[in-house]
Scaffold this motif. Structure first.
Motif, PDB file in Angstrom:
ATOM      1  N   ARG A 123       8.575   3.271   3.433  1.00 58.07           N
ATOM      2  CA  ARG A 123       7.142   3.516   3.673  1.00 58.07           C
ATOM      3  C   ARG A 123       6.909   4.115   5.052  1.00 58.07           C
ATOM      4  NH1 ARG A 123       4.508  -1.025   3.924  1.00 58.07           N
ATOM      5  NH2 ARG A 123       6.302  -2.404   3.723  1.00 58.07           N
ATOM      6  N   GLU A 126       7.896   7.722   4.906  1.00 53.45           N
ATOM      7  CA  GLU A 126       6.922   8.483   4.146  1.00 53.45           C
ATOM      8  C   GLU A 126       5.647   8.741   4.966  1.00 53.45           C
ATOM      9  OE1 GLU A 126       6.754   7.357  -0.099  1.00 53.45           O
ATOM     10  OE2 GLU A 126       4.666   6.991   0.424  1.00 53.45           O
ATOM     11  N   ARG A 130       4.071  12.307   6.138  1.00 49.27           N
ATOM     12  CA  ARG A 130       2.713  12.753   5.789  1.00 49.27           C
ATOM     13  C   ARG A 130       1.961  13.307   6.986  1.00 49.27           C
ATOM     14  NH1 ARG A 130      -0.860   9.885   1.476  1.00 49.27           N
ATOM     15  NH2 ARG A 130      -1.240  12.076   1.077  1.00 49.27           N
ATOM     16  N   LEU A 159       0.418   3.259   6.082  1.00 48.06           N
ATOM     17  CA  LEU A 159       1.667   2.559   5.756  1.00 48.06           C
ATOM     18  C   LEU A 159       1.652   1.927   4.373  1.00 48.06           C
ATOM     19  CD1 LEU A 159       2.728   0.831   9.075  1.00 48.06           C
ATOM     20  CD2 LEU A 159       4.028   2.491   7.749  1.00 48.06           C
ATOM     21  N   ARG A 160       0.490   1.543   3.932  1.00 49.91           N
ATOM     22  CA  ARG A 160       0.379   0.950   2.600  1.00 49.91           C
ATOM     23  C   ARG A 160      -0.757   1.650   1.883  1.00 49.91           C
ATOM     24  NH1 ARG A 160      -0.475  -5.066   2.644  1.00 49.91           N
ATOM     25  NH2 ARG A 160       0.097  -4.800   0.480  1.00 49.91           N
ATOM     26  N   PRO A 161      -0.763   1.594   0.541  1.00 46.60           N
ATOM     27  CA  PRO A 161      -1.892   2.195  -0.163  1.00 46.60           C
ATOM     28  C   PRO A 161      -3.151   1.429   0.205  1.00 46.60           C
ATOM     29  CG  PRO A 161      -0.492   0.966  -1.676  1.00 46.60           C
ATOM     30  CD  PRO A 161       0.209   0.966  -0.363  1.00 46.60           C
ATOM     31  N   LEU A 189      -6.570  12.251   0.473  1.00 43.70           N
ATOM     32  CA  LEU A 189      -6.699  10.799   0.320  1.00 43.70           C
ATOM     33  C   LEU A 189      -7.931  10.466  -0.506  1.00 43.70           C
ATOM     34  CD1 LEU A 189      -5.808   9.813   3.965  1.00 43.70           C
ATOM     35  CD2 LEU A 189      -4.537   9.116   1.950  1.00 43.70           C
TER      36      LEU A 189
ATOM     37  N   PRO B   9      -1.512   7.468  -2.055  1.00 41.73           N
ATOM     38  CA  PRO B   9      -0.324   6.882  -1.463  1.00 41.73           C
ATOM     39  C   PRO B   9       0.933   7.518  -2.039  1.00 41.73           C
ATOM     40  CG  PRO B   9      -1.410   5.331  -2.979  1.00 41.73           C
ATOM     41  CD  PRO B   9      -2.021   6.676  -3.181  1.00 41.73           C
ATOM     42  N   GLY B  10       1.945   7.675  -1.239  1.00 45.97           N
ATOM     43  CA  GLY B  10       3.197   8.232  -1.709  1.00 45.97           C
ATOM     44  C   GLY B  10       3.932   7.234  -2.576  1.00 45.97           C
ATOM     45  N   PRO B  11       5.060   7.639  -3.143  1.00 47.16           N
ATOM     46  CA  PRO B  11       5.778   6.775  -4.073  1.00 47.16           C
ATOM     47  C   PRO B  11       6.203   5.444  -3.458  1.00 47.16           C
ATOM     48  CG  PRO B  11       6.999   8.818  -3.605  1.00 47.16           C
ATOM     49  CD  PRO B  11       5.638   8.973  -3.043  1.00 47.16           C
ATOM     50  N   ALA B  13       4.919   3.871  -0.876  1.00 47.44           N
ATOM     51  CA  ALA B  13       3.753   3.049  -0.583  1.00 47.44           C
ATOM     52  C   ALA B  13       3.217   2.409  -1.864  1.00 47.44           C
ATOM     53  CB  ALA B  13       2.666   3.888   0.075  1.00 47.44           C
TER      54      ALA B  13
END
Lengths: 325, 293
Positions: A123, A126, A130, A159-161, A189, B9-11, B13
């Protein structure tokens, strides 16, 4: 997007929210309504209470009075359930200078006890990707530029959805390219269903990425609505050019308008009049011209100008560099 | 910032919310790693390590023996038995050096995060205010033990390297072997670590009142000095048993056979009282504080 039925339709809702520091009122009885799925631009000059409001929304500071609901839960009572769903950039990025960018994100991720360890490294990578910081992931934050820190701050929020992103001045310190990237990131987003609450003192920025706007001025929320509603609320202006200034002013006053001199040249050859329509009482432009001509006013030029959002913003918040405060 | 075709969110996340074990203890690990990755922490541990080295070298380089009853206790015994280097060093570092380093770490706990601005991000994460306070204190306690063990361990190493080592004669007259005396050294280090827990709690409490870490550090160190000064004033005798520094030098009981645990127990109880009181202040302040840094 603008479905406002039921309390859960709002991502953020405040009622009479106030925060006083001593005798100074930083936030004065504001009623925010941020619909879910919106990109809400929280606009206001420096020192108008935007960041204090954000601190209140995130439970960093306690309100002096008034209520807050975020994602349907009361704040601060329900903070433990609310905050894992909220990504935030508050009053600029802040990191441990002696740790690398990636190590900083890992550190802040461990602070959230619901963040799973197994996916942490992935995460973090990722989020860095981004915001375009993968190349600097191992570099100490001490060596980061302001723009890079800003990007890292945004990465931390991702960091998190999240159901809600609160971004306080996200484009601060970014170059035009970075600003564009933030805009497109916010749009992507929002397209994924995240509500984005973004504060800014730059009108152009808000106009380009937001669906809704709230305008703060000296601690008060002076306007709120969709971007279109806010534009429509602006009053149209009529620009008239005439050498017969006095006669024209009499005619316009007779129509219930409030003529004001405009322009630098106010002699009889190049006169100018600026007239603002009184709210709720608009006279059709063609009637104004007819009345002017009937009164023998020589019309050199005539135009109707829609108020720009900028004029609206300035009229709401005051002009100049005075920092409210 | 690569705006990836719409998906929020990416995969990784997304997977995060689906599976994986929440890491409740991860923050403690992170806290310790941040503490022990700081140059400052290492500088302080090195300074502490320098004390036994200095003592050992000085004694080694002096040709004439140290007369008894001069200098710190045990100093005269070092040249006969290197195991006394650690004990002498601990005794010497108790009044100032150990409280100084603990004051720096404890004063920095909350104020340091506030000063960096990371406090707001930890709380928004959300770390939880009480959880953060507990973890900060736990890390400070770990530092207390690390600091005292550093002095003891470096002392033993320096003693072994520079002096003969043999069975140690205790204050009670009994003799214990080398292994046992190493254990006693560790026990003294543990005793001193416990002794510093009250001060660490005070530092934590002070740290919740300011955004300037240096201020909190200085105040903590000043308090430790004042407590020791008060402990030396006979006029304040009624106050002595209540001072958090009262038992700091009283680890002689651990050098008797059998070990007398009275002082250890009394000291632990006193420190526990300070932890509760200072902890309550820290809790009251920190849970109601507006984080404006």
């Amino acid at each position: 997007m603008s479905d406002t039925s039921g309390p859960d339709a709002l991502a953020i809702e405040t009622l009479g929210l106030s925060k006083r520091f001593g005798r100074r009122s930083a936030v004065d009885s504001i009623n925010l309504a941020v619909p879910r799925g919106s990109v809400f631009g929280f606009l206001g000059p420096n020192g108008s209470g935007k960041t204090t409001t954000i601190r209140l929304l995130l439970g960093l500071a306690a309100p002096s009075s008034g209520g807050i609901r975020v994602l349907g839960r009361p704040v601060p009572a329900g903070l433990a359930a609310v905050l894992p769903e909220v990504g935030a950039l508050v009053e600029g990025p802040a990191f441990y200078p002696f740790l690398s960018g990636a190590a900083n994100l890992r550190r802040l991720d461990t602070a959230d006890r619901h963040a799973p360890r197994s996916t942490r490294a992935a995460r973090v990578d990722e989020a860095l990707e981004r915001v375009g910081l993968s190349h600097a992931a191992g570099k100490k934050v001490r060596a980061y530029s302001l723009g890079m820190k800003q990007r890292l701050g945004i990465a931390n929020a991702l960091l998190r959805p999240r159901e809600l992103l609160v971004l306080d001045e996200p484009t601060n310190g970014l170059d035009p390219q970075g600003t564009r990237e933030v805009r497109s990131l916010v749009r992507s987003l929002a397209a994924g269903g995240t509500t984005v609450f973004v504060s800014s003192h730059l009108l152009a920025e808000v106009e380009q990425m937001c669906t809704h706007v709230g305008v703060m001025s000296v601690g008060k929320l002076v306007a709120q609505g969709t971007l279109r509603e806010l534009r429509a609320a602006g009053t149209a202006r009529i620009m008239l050019r005439t050498p017969d200034i006095a006669a024209a002013a009499r005619v316009l006053s007779g129509l219930g308008l409030h003529p004001e001199p405009a322009g630098v040249l106010q002699d009889t050859d190049h006169g100018g009049l600026l007239s603002t329509s009184p709210p709720g009482h608009t006279v059709a432009p063609e009637d104004i011209v007819a009345a002017l001509v009937a009164a023998g006013v020589r019309v050199q030029g005539f135009g109707v100008e829609d108020a720009s959002l900028e004029e609206r913003f300035v009229s709401l918040t005051g002009e100049g560099f005075d920092v409210a405060g | 910032m690569a705006a990836r075709g719409g998906a929020a969110p990416g995969p990784a996340a997304r997977a995060a919310s689906a599976s994986g074990r929440p890491g409740a203890w991860a923050l403690m690990g992170s806290e310790l790693s941040v503490l022990f990755r700081r140059l400052r922490t290492w500088a302080m541990l090195l300074a502490l390590a320098a004390i036994p080295l200095l003592i050992a070298t000085a004694v080694r380089l002096t040709s004439h023996p140290v007369p008894p009853a001069r200098g710190p206790a045990f100093l005269d015994r070092i040249s006969q038995n290197g195991l006394f280097v650690g004990m002498t060093a601990m005794l010497v570092s108790v009044p100032l050096f150990l409280p100084l380093t603990v004051g720096v770490v404890a004063g920095d706990t909350i104020a340091g995060e506030a000063n960096l601005g990371t406090l707001r991000y930890l709380l928004v994460a959300p770390a939880g205010r009480v959880r953060l306070l507990l973890i900060k204190y736990a890390a400070a306690a770990v530092f207390c033990l690390t600091a005292t063990v550093t002095v003891a361990a470096v002392g033993v190493l320096a003693g072994v390297a520079l002096f003969p080592v043999g069975p140690v004669t205790l204050l009670s007259g009994d003799t214990i072997d080398v292994g046992e005396s190493l254990l006693r050294s560790l026990l003294i280090a543990a005793y001193l670590a416990v002794s510093l827990l009250g001060l660490a709690a005070i530092g934590l409490a002070i740290s919740t009142f300011t955004d300037i870490p240096v201020g909190a550090m200085a105040a903590t160190v000043v308090l430790s000095v004042m407590s020791q000064v008060a402990d030396n004033l006979p006029q304040l005798e009624w106050l002595h048993p209540w001072l958090f520094s009262h038992y700091w030098l009283d680890f002689a009981d651990l050098l008797r056979q059998p070990i007398s645990w009275t002082t250890f127990g009394g000291n632990a109880l006193l420190q526990g009282g300070y932890i509760l009181a200072a902890g309550a202040i820290a809790y009251g302040r920190f849970t109601s504080k507006d984080i404006l840094s």
